[in-house]
Motif scaffolding. Structure first.
Motif, PDB file in Angstrom:
ATOM      1  N   UNK A  37       1.235  -0.836   0.129  1.00 50.14           N
ATOM      2  CA  UNK A  37       0.698   0.375   0.125  1.00 50.14           C
ATOM      3  C   UNK A  37       0.838   1.418   0.056  1.00 50.14           C
ATOM      4  N   UNK A  38       2.529   1.002  -0.345  1.00 52.65           N
ATOM      5  CA  UNK A  38       3.263   2.374   0.535  1.00 52.65           C
ATOM      6  C   UNK A  38       2.959   2.247  -0.994  1.00 52.65           C
ATOM      7  N   UNK A  39       3.212   4.423  -1.252  1.00 56.31           N
ATOM      8  CA  UNK A  39       4.481   4.373  -3.125  1.00 56.31           C
ATOM      9  C   UNK A  39       5.410   4.208  -2.662  1.00 56.31           C
ATOM     10  N   UNK A  40       5.988   3.325  -2.007  1.00 52.95           N
ATOM     11  CA  UNK A  40       7.813   3.334  -2.169  1.00 52.95           C
ATOM     12  C   UNK A  40       8.452   2.986  -3.294  1.00 52.95           C
ATOM     13  N   UNK A  41       7.637   1.616  -3.868  1.00 53.44           N
ATOM     14  CA  UNK A  41       8.259   0.844  -4.908  1.00 53.44           C
ATOM     15  C   UNK A  41       8.169   1.573  -6.056  1.00 53.44           C
ATOM     16  N   UNK A  43       7.333   5.031  -6.515  1.00 50.87           N
ATOM     17  CA  UNK A  43       8.735   6.477  -6.453  1.00 50.87           C
ATOM     18  C   UNK A  43      10.100   5.924  -6.366  1.00 50.87           C
ATOM     19  N   UNK A  44      10.471   4.469  -5.976  1.00 55.41           N
ATOM     20  CA  UNK A  44      11.625   3.837  -6.521  1.00 55.41           C
ATOM     21  C   UNK A  44      12.356   3.693  -7.872  1.00 55.41           C
ATOM     22  N   UNK A  45      11.059   3.127  -8.370  1.00 55.21           N
ATOM     23  CA  UNK A  45      10.584   3.060  -9.767  1.00 55.21           C
ATOM     24  C   UNK A  45      11.005   4.228 -10.542  1.00 55.21           C
ATOM     25  N   UNK A  46      10.026   4.694 -10.099  1.00 56.85           N
ATOM     26  CA  UNK A  46      10.430   6.299 -10.401  1.00 56.85           C
ATOM     27  C   UNK A  46      11.905   6.910 -10.942  1.00 56.85           C
ATOM     28  N   UNK A  47      11.927   7.347  -9.407  1.00 60.03           N
ATOM     29  CA  UNK A  47      13.783   7.589  -9.182  1.00 60.03           C
ATOM     30  C   UNK A  47      14.554   7.184 -10.399  1.00 60.03           C
ATOM     31  N   UNK A  48      14.761   5.704 -10.636  1.00 58.77           N
ATOM     32  CA  UNK A  48      15.201   4.492 -10.987  1.00 58.77           C
ATOM     33  C   UNK A  48      15.300   4.764 -12.741  1.00 58.77           C
ATOM     34  N   UNK A  49      14.320   5.525 -13.118  1.00 56.78           N
ATOM     35  CA  UNK A  49      13.795   5.525 -14.721  1.00 56.78           C
ATOM     36  C   UNK A  49      14.594   6.775 -14.859  1.00 56.78           C
ATOM     37  N   UNK A  50      14.490   7.765 -13.692  1.00 58.59           N
ATOM     38  CA  UNK A  50      14.738   9.161 -14.501  1.00 58.59           C
ATOM     39  C   UNK A  50      16.316   9.045 -14.526  1.00 58.59           C
ATOM     40  N   UNK A  51      16.980   8.691 -12.910  1.00 61.46           N
ATOM     41  CA  UNK A  51      18.410   8.285 -13.025  1.00 61.46           C
ATOM     42  C   UNK A  51      18.840   7.932 -14.697  1.00 61.46           C
ATOM     43  N   UNK A  52      18.082   6.825 -14.845  1.00 63.16           N
ATOM     44  CA  UNK A  52      18.794   5.962 -15.856  1.00 63.16           C
ATOM     45  C   UNK A  52      18.647   6.232 -17.237  1.00 63.16           C
ATOM     46  N   UNK A  53      18.023   6.742 -17.529  1.00 63.32           N
ATOM     47  CA  UNK A  53      17.409   7.746 -18.270  1.00 63.32           C
ATOM     48  C   UNK A  53      19.296   9.082 -18.902  1.00 63.32           C
ATOM     49  N   UNK A  54      18.988  10.159 -17.571  1.00 67.62           N
ATOM     50  CA  UNK A  54      20.194  10.817 -17.241  1.00 67.62           C
ATOM     51  C   UNK A  54      20.598  10.355 -17.321  1.00 67.62           C
ATOM     52  N   UNK A 274      10.193  16.882  -9.494  1.00 70.06           N
ATOM     53  CA  UNK A 274       9.219  17.100  -9.838  1.00 70.06           C
ATOM     54  C   UNK A 274       9.035  16.338 -11.102  1.00 70.06           C
ATOM     55  N   UNK A 275      10.002  16.043 -11.626  1.00 71.48           N
ATOM     56  CA  UNK A 275      10.439  14.999 -12.542  1.00 71.48           C
ATOM     57  C   UNK A 275       9.370  13.325 -11.714  1.00 71.48           C
ATOM     58  N   UNK A 276      10.300  12.800 -11.540  1.00 70.80           N
ATOM     59  CA  UNK A 276      10.176  11.823 -11.047  1.00 70.80           C
ATOM     60  C   UNK A 276       8.901  11.656  -9.926  1.00 70.80           C
ATOM     61  N   UNK A 277       8.269  12.779  -9.575  1.00 71.57           N
ATOM     62  CA  UNK A 277       6.772  12.664  -9.075  1.00 71.57           C
ATOM     63  C   UNK A 277       5.842  12.446 -10.173  1.00 71.57           C
ATOM     64  N   UNK A 278       6.110  12.948 -11.711  1.00 72.56           N
ATOM     65  CA  UNK A 278       5.131  12.875 -12.632  1.00 72.56           C
ATOM     66  C   UNK A 278       5.491  11.286 -13.281  1.00 72.56           C
ATOM     67  N   UNK A 279       6.503  10.916 -12.923  1.00 73.85           N
ATOM     68  CA  UNK A 279       6.717   9.365 -13.376  1.00 73.85           C
ATOM     69  C   UNK A 279       6.103   8.593 -12.808  1.00 73.85           C
ATOM     70  N   UNK A 280       6.339   8.527 -11.262  1.00 69.92           N
ATOM     71  CA  UNK A 280       5.240   7.919 -10.299  1.00 69.92           C
ATOM     72  C   UNK A 280       4.363   7.909  -9.743  1.00 69.92           C
ATOM     73  N   UNK A 281       3.987   8.994 -11.078  1.00 65.78           N
ATOM     74  CA  UNK A 281       2.020   9.298 -10.569  1.00 65.78           C
ATOM     75  C   UNK A 281       1.553   8.823 -12.681  1.00 65.78           C
TER      76      UNK A 281
END
Length: 421
Positions: A37-41, A43-54, A274-281
């Motif tokens: 139920x926690x959005x941690x996973x 957020x982690x996936x979103x962080x990973x997507x933005x970080x890998x691409x960057x 902000x981009x990580x938040x958008x990816x997570x959403x």
């Protein structure tokens, strides 16, 4: 070898961060993560997507991504990027529009060699293509150029531009953006002395440091604070074993990028958050505004050490262009010899890279040019990027530049007709 290990260390850090991003994305994307139920996973996936691409974009050359242009006939015409002149350190490329008559306006767009690829001017090229034949200087990444190709300094850069102008002919309209503005001015003066018939018809200088001392910025202050010895120790490294240019002394793109980012660290941090938040959403897209900007901004290239150091020493510290003391192969290049090429300068009132006053100084150096062949435009509220690729360029500056080109083309045709009579 001097600083070769440091270069490879930076690449290792970049590669590790790319791997960490990919790992976080994979872990956070497993279906079972949906049971939490926690959005941690997420957020982690979103962080990973933005970080890998960057971090992946930092070593990839962007594509031009200009595939079609709408012609006067209302049809889409295919665009191909053709290499006209191939040289070790940079090519002259032509954006050929298939199925369309050759346009009367011929543009040589001189791209900066200041850390980013020529594709930084993608929107500039796209805005000119419907009305012009566009040629661009496509500089190569120094890390990929073998040491056997020799050096490339500011004088070599000048002679490259001279050769490109000779190839295109006297009906060319040169537009230099930012860093190459003073060198393009010098290349035109070189032709005025050596081969006057090969000079371009017009020369437009956009946001360039013709006289860096005319208005101080963080960029010019940095150059003045350090000695050349200190700058060489801090900035210069040898290309590592991964690339064809192994052993070549360069100013690394990754080091340049860290300087770019530090100038506006807070705004960049907020943009990525902000981009990580958008990816997570689920609100982000592959080619959204953030990705379009940072895919280009993060793609950096190495400069040869001799070009970077000679530019700092001669343009910024020695003020050789500003004081009309520039030499090529030991011969003085007199800017006052420019007498036939119409010159226009463009500045942005909010430019914090090349502040107002630095570029317009070119007009005072053109002592042999009549006032009717000189023009200047100061764009209110425009920053550095805006004057060649942003809203200010599209809405105000581009039309003015084309009007300037056309006005001098008409003058040239009138003179030609009078001579023929």
């Amino acid at each position: 070898m001097k600083n070769l290990a440091t270069y490879d260390l930076m690449e290792s850090v970049r590669n590790t961060n790319q791997w960490l991003g990919a790992t976080a994305l994979a872990l956070g994307s497993y279906p079972i993560s949906g049971l939490m139920p926690n959005p941690f996973m997420q957020m982690m996936a979103a962080w990973g997507e933005v970080t890998e691409r960057s971090f992946a974009r930092m070593v990839a050359k962007p594509d031009w991504n200009i595939h079609t242009v709408v012609g006067d006939d209302g049809r889409d015409h295919m665009v191909s990027v053709d290499v006209c002149v191939n040289r070790p350190f940079g090519d002259l490329v032509h954006f050929r529009v298939h199925g369309r008559p050759t346009m009367e306006r011929k543009i040589l767009l001189v791209a900066p060699m200041s850390g980013h690829y020529a594709t930084l001017l993608r929107t500039t090229v796209a805005s000119l293509l419907p009305d012009c034949e566009v040629y661009v200087t496509d500089w190569h990444n120094a890390r990929d150029i073998p040491v056997s190709e020799g050096k490339f300094d500011i004088e070599d850069y000048t002679l490259y531009l001279v050769d490109f102008m000779k190839y295109l002919g006297p009906d060319t309209n040169a537009i230099a953006v930012c860093q190459p503005a003073p060198i393009t001015l010098a290349a035109t003066a070189y032709l005025a002395q050596e081969e006057p018939e090969a000079q371009p018809r017009t020369l437009t200088l956009i946001g360039g440091p013709i006289n860096p001392d005319a208005a101080a910025t963080d960029v010019t202050d940095f150059g003045n604070r350090l000695t050349m010895g200190q700058l060489e120790q801090l900035a210069i490294q040898r290309v590592g074993f991964k690339y064809r240019g192994v052993g070549r002394l360069v100013y690394p793109g990754l080091l340049q990028l860290s300087s770019f980012m530090s100038m506006n660290a807070e705004s960049h941090s907020n943009a990525f958050y902000q981009q990580i938040l958008r990816v997570a959403k689920g609100e982000a897209a592959d080619h959204d505004k953030h990705n379009r900007f940072y895919d280009e901004y993060l793609a950096v290239m190495d400069m040869t050490a001799e070009f970077y150091l000679s530019t700092v020493e001669r343009v910024f510290k020695g003020l050789e262009i500003a004081q009309n003391k520039f030499t090529v192969n030991g011969k003085h290049v007199d800017i006052g010899k420019i007498t036939d090429v119409a010159v226009k300068t463009v500045e942005g009132s909010e430019d914090d890279i090349s502040a107002p006053g630095q570029c317009v100084a070119a007009l005072d150096l053109c002592t042999g040019l009549p006032d009717e062949k000189k023009a200047n435009h100061l764009e209110p509220g425009a920053g550095h990027y805006g004057i060649f690729a942003g809203k200010s360029w599209r809405n105000n500056i581009r039309p003015l530049v084309l009007e300037f080109i056309d006005a001098n083309a008409r003058t040239q045709r009138k003179v030609t007709r009078l001579k023929s009579v």
